[in-house]
Design a protein around this motif. Structure first.
Motif, mmCIF file in Angstrom:
data_model
loop_
_atom_site.group_PDB
_atom_site.id
_atom_site.type_symbol
_atom_site.label_atom_id
_atom_site.label_comp_id
_atom_site.label_asym_id
_atom_site.label_seq_id
_atom_site.Cartn_x
_atom_site.Cartn_y
_atom_site.Cartn_z
ATOM 1 N N PRO B 62 0.809 -1.230 0.000
ATOM 2 C CA PRO B 62 0.000 0.000 0.000
ATOM 3 C C PRO B 62 0.839 1.275 0.000
ATOM 4 O O PRO B 62 0.500 2.234 -0.704
ATOM 5 C CB PRO B 62 -0.820 -0.109 1.300
ATOM 6 N N LEU B 208 -4.623 -0.839 2.127
ATOM 7 C CA LEU B 208 -4.549 0.120 1.019
ATOM 8 C C LEU B 208 -5.657 1.175 1.160
ATOM 9 O O LEU B 208 -5.403 2.379 1.013
ATOM 10 C CB LEU B 208 -4.675 -0.614 -0.320
ATOM 11 N N CYS B 211 -4.763 3.491 3.980
ATOM 12 C CA CYS B 211 -3.705 4.441 3.587
ATOM 13 C C CYS B 211 -4.276 5.552 2.699
ATOM 14 O O CYS B 211 -3.873 6.708 2.815
ATOM 15 C CB CYS B 211 -2.575 3.710 2.865
ATOM 16 N N TRP B 212 -5.224 5.188 1.817
ATOM 17 C CA TRP B 212 -5.871 6.211 0.972
ATOM 18 C C TRP B 212 -6.598 7.228 1.847
ATOM 19 O O TRP B 212 -6.476 8.437 1.657
ATOM 20 C CB TRP B 212 -6.880 5.560 0.012
#
Lengths: 55, 245
Positions: B62, B208, B211-212
């Motif tokens: 990620p 992921l 993290c976005w």
């Protein structure tokens, strides 16, 4: 005990301390810096307002 | 009801919107991170070849994806600012750069941590690793160039050029494992499918998403400070409730 031997005997500790702890520390430092920056900026804006908009 | 999206391209209106959006991304980021760690460490099985060490990928992949995507989005915003002279676009580009740089650093750091037990080396001058290191330098160059010019509008234009030129590096990073015979493995997840265990996929994609969300929160928080700083001479800033306190 060398690092190579230690990491193979304690893989989860190696992963947590080496990768995740470092990543979360980086995130925490970034959050703290952004919050600090906002506080400083707000203080500057208030000071400018009190000084009558002059720098 | 039609929404006039162009309204939010003005710093005046975007400042308030960004403030409202932050909790909607921050809370899911924390929850998704927790879920990912639980799946990654308590549910996902041990890898047959890599043992426990493969669990580094749940943060490494990620971080690598984010470092590349954030650069492309940053370059896109910088280009918009350069072409259309829109203030908010340049502010968004400046706000994204530090988070992108940190993701590039985490990608390189966790990659080294994985490389030592798997390859026997912290670092090799492999095409994928080297191009990712160049990405980190591009981020640092963007930040340094912007900070070195006093006039914000001139700084925006100069750093936008660097961001646009540097964006050529991102496809090089992605295709490096195909173009060259690299030590770094190729893509495990492809459009045609993947051989990864379902729990491993869940842990990786959940992280992921986390993290976005985190990157969006940091960008919105930082851009609010940039807007305040640059618009400090305007009346609307002095009338904000947080400034009035």
């Amino acid at each position: 005990m060398s690092l190579d031997v230690w990491m193979r005997e304690n893989p989860l500790t190696y992963i947590w301390l080496g990768s995740y702890a470092v990543a979360f520390l980086v995130f925490a430092v970034e959050v703290a810096m952004v919050i600090h920056k906002r506080k400083i900026t707000l203080r500057q804006v208030r000071l400018m307002r009190d000084a009558g908009g002059e720098e | 009801m039609a929404i006039n999206w162009f309204k939010y391209s003005a710093p005046t209106t975007f400042y308030g919107l960004a403030g409202k959006l932050i909790p909607w991304f921050a809370i899911p980021a924390v929850i998704l991170c927790g879920i990912s760690l639980y799946i990654g460490f308590a549910v996902a099985p041990v890898d047959a070849q890599q043992g426990e060490f493969y669990r580094i990928i749940f943060i490494h992949v990620p971080a690598s994806i984010l470092s590349m995507f954030l650069y492309m989005i940053m370059a896109g915003y910088a280009a918009l600012g350069l072409i259309f002279n829109t203030r908010l676009s340049s502010m968004m580009a400046s706000a994204m750069a530090p988070t992108g740089a940190l993701f590039a650093f985490i990608s390189l750091w966790t990659g080294a941590l994985w490389g030592k037990p798997m390859w026997g080396a912290w670092w090799v001058w492999d095409a994928r690793l080297t191009s990712e290191l160049i990405l980190l330098f591009l981020y640092l160059g963007f930040i340094a160039l912007h900070a070195s010019i006093d006039d914000p509008r001139r700084a925006d234009r100069a750093s936008a050029l660097l961001a646009i030129v540097g964006s050529v590096n991102v496809p090089i990073i992605y295709f490096s494992v195909k173009w060259w015979n690299t030590l770094h493995q190729g893509s495990t997840i492809k459009f045609s499918g993947t051989s990864m265990h379902i729990a491993m996929q869940q842990a990786m994609f959940t992280m992921l998403a986390a993290c976005w969300m985190y990157a969006i929160v940091m960008t919105l928080m930082r851009v609010r400070s940039i807007i305040l700083e640059r618009e400090r001479h305007t009346k609307w800033v002095t009338e904000l409730p947080e400034v009035q306190q």
